[in-house]
Scaffold this motif. Structure first.
Motif, PDB file in Angstrom:
ATOM      1  N   ALA A   1       0.845  -1.202   0.000  1.00  0.00           N
ATOM      2  CA  ALA A   1       0.000   0.000   0.000  1.00  0.00           C
ATOM      3  C   ALA A   1       0.878   1.249   0.000  1.00  0.00           C
ATOM      4  O   ALA A   1       0.547   2.246  -0.646  1.00  0.00           O
ATOM      5  N   PHE A   2       1.998   1.220   0.706  1.00  0.00           N
ATOM      6  CA  PHE A   2       2.922   2.355   0.717  1.00  0.00           C
ATOM      7  C   PHE A   2       3.467   2.607  -0.688  1.00  0.00           C
ATOM      8  O   PHE A   2       3.528   3.744  -1.147  1.00  0.00           O
ATOM      9  N   GLY A   3       3.854   1.536  -1.371  1.00  0.00           N
ATOM     10  CA  GLY A   3       4.391   1.671  -2.726  1.00  0.00           C
ATOM     11  C   GLY A   3       3.410   2.288  -3.700  1.00  0.00           C
ATOM     12  O   GLY A   3       3.785   3.088  -4.554  1.00  0.00           O
ATOM     13  N   SER A   4       2.144   1.943  -3.584  1.00  0.00           N
ATOM     14  CA  SER A   4       1.166   2.519  -4.504  1.00  0.00           C
ATOM     15  C   SER A   4       0.691   3.896  -4.053  1.00  0.00           C
ATOM     16  O   SER A   4       0.583   4.818  -4.857  1.00  0.00           O
ATOM     17  N   THR A   5       0.442   4.050  -2.755  1.00  0.00           N
ATOM     18  CA  THR A   5      -0.120   5.304  -2.245  1.00  0.00           C
ATOM     19  C   THR A   5       0.899   6.430  -2.182  1.00  0.00           C
ATOM     20  O   THR A   5       0.565   7.588  -2.450  1.00  0.00           O
ATOM     21  N   TYR A   6       2.146   6.118  -1.848  1.00  0.00           N
ATOM     22  CA  TYR A   6       3.140   7.172  -1.642  1.00  0.00           C
ATOM     23  C   TYR A   6       4.238   7.200  -2.700  1.00  0.00           C
ATOM     24  O   TYR A   6       4.765   8.272  -3.001  1.00  0.00           O
ATOM     25  N   LEU A   7       4.569   6.063  -3.280  1.00  0.00           N
ATOM     26  CA  LEU A   7       5.600   6.055  -4.319  1.00  0.00           C
ATOM     27  C   LEU A   7       5.010   6.123  -5.721  1.00  0.00           C
ATOM     28  O   LEU A   7       5.726   6.349  -6.688  1.00  0.00           O
ATOM     29  N   GLY A   8       3.702   5.926  -5.836  1.00  0.00           N
ATOM     30  CA  GLY A   8       3.023   6.089  -7.115  1.00  0.00           C
ATOM     31  C   GLY A   8       3.139   4.923  -8.074  1.00  0.00           C
ATOM     32  O   GLY A   8       2.993   5.088  -9.276  1.00  0.00           O
ATOM     33  N   VAL A   9       3.378   3.723  -7.571  1.00  0.00           N
ATOM     34  CA  VAL A   9       3.522   2.534  -8.414  1.00  0.00           C
ATOM     35  C   VAL A   9       2.178   1.820  -8.508  1.00  0.00           C
ATOM     36  O   VAL A   9       1.575   1.498  -7.493  1.00  0.00           O
ATOM     37  N   SER A  10       1.715   1.574  -9.741  1.00  0.00           N
ATOM     38  CA  SER A  10       0.484   0.793  -9.894  1.00  0.00           C
ATOM     39  C   SER A  10       0.785  -0.661 -10.247  1.00  0.00           C
ATOM     40  O   SER A  10      -0.021  -1.545  -9.966  1.00  0.00           O
ATOM     41  N   ASP A  11       1.940  -0.911 -10.843  1.00  0.00           N
ATOM     42  CA  ASP A  11       2.365  -2.268 -11.190  1.00  0.00           C
ATOM     43  C   ASP A  11       3.841  -2.199 -11.574  1.00  0.00           C
ATOM     44  O   ASP A  11       4.400  -1.098 -11.745  1.00  0.00           O
ATOM     45  N   TYR A  12       4.451  -3.351 -11.746  1.00  0.00           N
ATOM     46  CA  TYR A  12       5.865  -3.379 -12.094  1.00  0.00           C
ATOM     47  C   TYR A  12       6.252  -4.719 -12.710  1.00  0.00           C
ATOM     48  O   TYR A  12       5.554  -5.719 -12.539  1.00  0.00           O
ATOM     49  N   ASP A  13       7.343  -4.705 -13.443  1.00  0.00           N
ATOM     50  CA  ASP A  13       8.005  -5.911 -13.929  1.00  0.00           C
ATOM     51  C   ASP A  13       9.381  -5.924 -13.304  1.00  0.00           C
ATOM     52  O   ASP A  13      10.146  -4.957 -13.448  1.00  0.00           O
ATOM     53  N   SER A  14       9.712  -7.013 -12.647  1.00  0.00           N
ATOM     54  CA  SER A  14      10.966  -7.118 -11.919  1.00  0.00           C
ATOM     55  C   SER A  14      12.098  -7.596 -12.831  1.00  0.00           C
ATOM     56  O   SER A  14      11.880  -8.376 -13.762  1.00  0.00           O
ATOM     57  N   ASP A  15      13.286  -7.102 -12.541  1.00  0.00           N
ATOM     58  CA  ASP A  15      14.531  -7.593 -13.153  1.00  0.00           C
ATOM     59  C   ASP A  15      14.561  -7.477 -14.675  1.00  0.00           C
ATOM     60  O   ASP A  15      15.021  -8.382 -15.369  1.00  0.00           O
ATOM     61  N   VAL A  16      14.122  -6.343 -15.206  1.00  0.00           N
ATOM     62  CA  VAL A  16      14.143  -6.162 -16.660  1.00  0.00           C
ATOM     63  C   VAL A  16      15.503  -5.711 -17.170  1.00  0.00           C
ATOM     64  O   VAL A  16      15.787  -5.806 -18.356  1.00  0.00           O
ATOM     65  N   GLY A  17      16.349  -5.182 -16.304  1.00  0.00           N
ATOM     66  CA  GLY A  17      17.709  -4.809 -16.705  1.00  0.00           C
ATOM     67  C   GLY A  17      17.796  -3.544 -17.531  1.00  0.00           C
ATOM     68  O   GLY A  17      18.381  -3.549 -18.619  1.00  0.00           O
ATOM     69  N   GLN A  18      17.251  -2.449 -17.033  1.00  0.00           N
ATOM     70  CA  GLN A  18      17.365  -1.161 -17.733  1.00  0.00           C
ATOM     71  C   GLN A  18      18.847  -0.826 -17.921  1.00  0.00           C
ATOM     72  O   GLN A  18      19.637  -0.961 -16.983  1.00  0.00           O
ATOM     73  N   THR A  19      19.217  -0.388 -19.114  1.00  0.00           N
ATOM     74  CA  THR A  19      20.617  -0.009 -19.357  1.00  0.00           C
ATOM     75  C   THR A  19      20.777   1.474 -19.662  1.00  0.00           C
ATOM     76  O   THR A  19      21.890   1.991 -19.609  1.00  0.00           O
ATOM     77  N   VAL A  20      19.691   2.143 -20.000  1.00  0.00           N
ATOM     78  CA  VAL A  20      19.694   3.597 -20.183  1.00  0.00           C
ATOM     79  C   VAL A  20      18.413   4.165 -19.606  1.00  0.00           C
ATOM     80  O   VAL A  20      17.378   3.487 -19.562  1.00  0.00           O
TER      81      VAL A  20
END
Length: 172
Positions: free
Chosen positions: A72-91
């Motif tokens: 609830a903290f992640g959605s209410t205060y950090l603004g995350v509605s969903d996520y994909d883990s470990d995608v490896g952003q490089t830029v």
């Protein structure tokens, strides 16, 4: 001036009384994972109260969501509605009112790259777009503010850019 609180990859985290000593808390997890990356349940409760008292919180963590899930903290205060883990952003490329002046930056993690891709909740502004999706969010409430990066600050190798990014959040 600043203080450092090292959780030692545990839930030995600052409580509300400690948080009240600060206007801004920068929380980064580096290469930590395995159950304790980012604030745990008790720290999230303390952070929520502290934010409601006017705090500014910046979380830089590639494994907060992996270890804690979307709370609830992640959605209410950090603004995350969903996520994909470990995608490896490089830029990542700066976006929005807070980070829009930053161009594209190569991320070079000094450890395994387990960065995530985020979906922004309606309260959040996208702060960074990566090659694998949204990499950072900012939320501005009339009372509190948060920044969440699903990539580590230390992956931005240019020390001047890193300093500028920090000052952007501090001055915000």
């Amino acid at each position: 001036q600043f203080d450092i609180w090292d959780t030692g990859n545990t839930d030995d985290e600052p409580g509300l009384d400690t948080l009240r000593d600060y206007d801004l808390v920068v929380w980064f997890t580096g290469a930590e994972w395995g159950g304790f990356a980012g604030p745990g349940a008790e720290a999230e409760v303390a952070l929520e109260q502290w934010l409601l008292e006017g705090g500014v919180f910046w979380l830089s963590s590639q494994d907060y969501l992996y270890d804690r899930g979307l709370t609830a903290f992640g959605s209410t205060y950090l603004g995350v509605s969903d996520y994909d883990s470990d995608v490896g952003q490089t830029v990542v490329t700066g976006n929005g009112s807070l980070f829009g002046g930053y161009g594209t930056m190569t991320l070079t993690c000094p450890f395994n790259n387990y960065t995530d891709s985020l979906e922004a909740a309606s309260i959040a502004e996208v702060g960074f777009i990566g090659d694998e999706g949204v990499a950072g969010l900012a939320v501005e409430d009339p009372v509190w503010r948060t920044v969440f990066w699903a990539f580590p600050l230390e992956a931005v190798l240019d020390i001047d850019v890193r300093r500028s990014l920090m000052l952007t959040v501090v001055n915000w």
